[in-house]
Enzyme design. Sequence first.
Site, short mmCIF file in Angstrom:
data_model
loop_
_atom_site.label_atom_id
_atom_site.label_comp_id
_atom_site.label_asym_id
_atom_site.label_seq_id
_atom_site.Cartn_x
_atom_site.Cartn_y
_atom_site.Cartn_z
N CYS A 115 107.98 17.19 -73.00
CA CYS A 115 107.47 18.14 -74.00
C CYS A 115 105.97 18.37 -73.76
O CYS A 115 105.33 17.69 -72.96
CB CYS A 115 107.73 17.63 -75.41
SG CYS A 115 106.57 16.34 -75.93
N ASN B 7 112.46 6.69 -75.98
CA ASN B 7 112.03 7.33 -77.22
C ASN B 7 112.31 6.43 -78.41
O ASN B 7 113.30 5.69 -78.44
CB ASN B 7 112.64 8.73 -77.39
CG ASN B 7 114.15 8.75 -77.32
OD1 ASN B 7 114.75 7.96 -76.62
ND2 ASN B 7 114.75 9.66 -78.05
N ILE B 8 111.41 6.48 -79.37
CA ILE B 8 111.51 5.65 -80.58
C ILE B 8 111.33 6.59 -81.77
O ILE B 8 110.22 7.09 -82.01
CB ILE B 8 110.43 4.55 -80.58
CG1 ILE B 8 110.55 3.70 -79.30
CG2 ILE B 8 110.57 3.68 -81.82
CD1 ILE B 8 109.39 2.75 -79.07
N GLU B 9 112.44 6.86 -82.45
CA GLU B 9 112.39 7.85 -83.55
C GLU B 9 112.03 7.20 -84.87
O GLU B 9 111.97 5.96 -85.00
CB GLU B 9 113.74 8.57 -83.63
CG GLU B 9 114.03 9.34 -82.36
CD GLU B 9 115.28 10.19 -82.43
OE1 GLU B 9 116.11 10.00 -83.34
OE2 GLU B 9 115.42 11.07 -81.56
N CYS C 195 107.95 10.01 -77.80
CA CYS C 195 108.77 10.33 -76.64
C CYS C 195 108.75 9.19 -75.61
O CYS C 195 107.77 8.42 -75.53
CB CYS C 195 108.25 11.60 -75.95
SG CYS C 195 108.67 13.11 -76.83
N GLU D 242 108.34 9.30 -72.41
CA GLU D 242 107.24 9.42 -71.45
C GLU D 242 105.96 8.82 -72.02
O GLU D 242 105.19 8.15 -71.32
CB GLU D 242 106.97 10.89 -71.09
CG GLU D 242 108.14 11.62 -70.49
CD GLU D 242 109.00 12.32 -71.52
OE1 GLU D 242 109.29 11.72 -72.58
OE2 GLU D 242 109.39 13.47 -71.27
N1 THU Z 1 112.32 13.28 -76.22
C1 THU Z 1 111.73 12.46 -75.29
O1 THU Z 1 111.69 11.24 -75.47
N2 THU Z 1 111.19 13.03 -74.19
C2 THU Z 1 111.24 14.36 -73.90
O2 THU Z 1 110.74 14.78 -72.87
C3 THU Z 1 111.88 15.29 -74.83
C4 THU Z 1 112.36 14.71 -76.11
C5 THU Z 1 112.94 12.67 -77.39
C6 THU Z 1 112.22 12.90 -78.67
C7 THU Z 1 113.35 12.79 -79.68
O3 THU Z 1 113.53 11.42 -79.99
C8 THU Z 1 114.57 13.27 -78.92
O4 THU Z 1 114.23 13.22 -77.55
C9 THU Z 1 115.03 14.65 -79.29
O5 THU Z 1 114.02 15.58 -79.20
#
Ligand code: THU
Length: 130
Positions: A88, A42-44, A53, A55
């Site tokens: 998600c 994940n890259i926020e 996300c 995935e």
């Molecule tokens: N996140 C994912 O990368 N994959 C998921 O299936 C659920 C959530 C990440 C998004 C965000 O950076 C962090 O988890 C919290 O929601």
Amino acid sequence: MNDQELANLASEIAKKAYAPYSNFRVGAALITDSGNIYTGCNIENVSYPATVCAEDVAVVKAISEGETKIDILAVSCIDAIDEPIFPCGISRQRMAEFGVEDVIVVYKGDFKKYKFDEVLPFDNKIKFKD
Ligand code: THU
């Protein structure tokens, strides 16, 4: 690569996550029908909707390299969480587009394998199986 190795790879790649806002480091690893492996984390972003996300990163990498079919995807959060992380809704939709058949969810050093059909209509009531 077997299920355990794919689960381990998802956990390993989670260390590369950029998650300073949630502190949830998530990794994903997938295998395509050609046997190739792709990973993502994940890259926020400070603008939260711009977050990607794990995935999605893995799927984008695979498809942009010419892959067309994904067989299995593993997802792992390596930070302390009360519940396992399932993909998600947006990620599930993206995975459905490319034929994902199985999903591996890693939780507290253990992993479970689900048919994609079990995960797709996930309504927050699905349980981490025994
Ligand atoms: N996140 C994912 O990368 N994959 C998921 O299936 C659920 C959530 C990440 C998004 C965000 O950076 C962090 O988890 C919290 O929601």
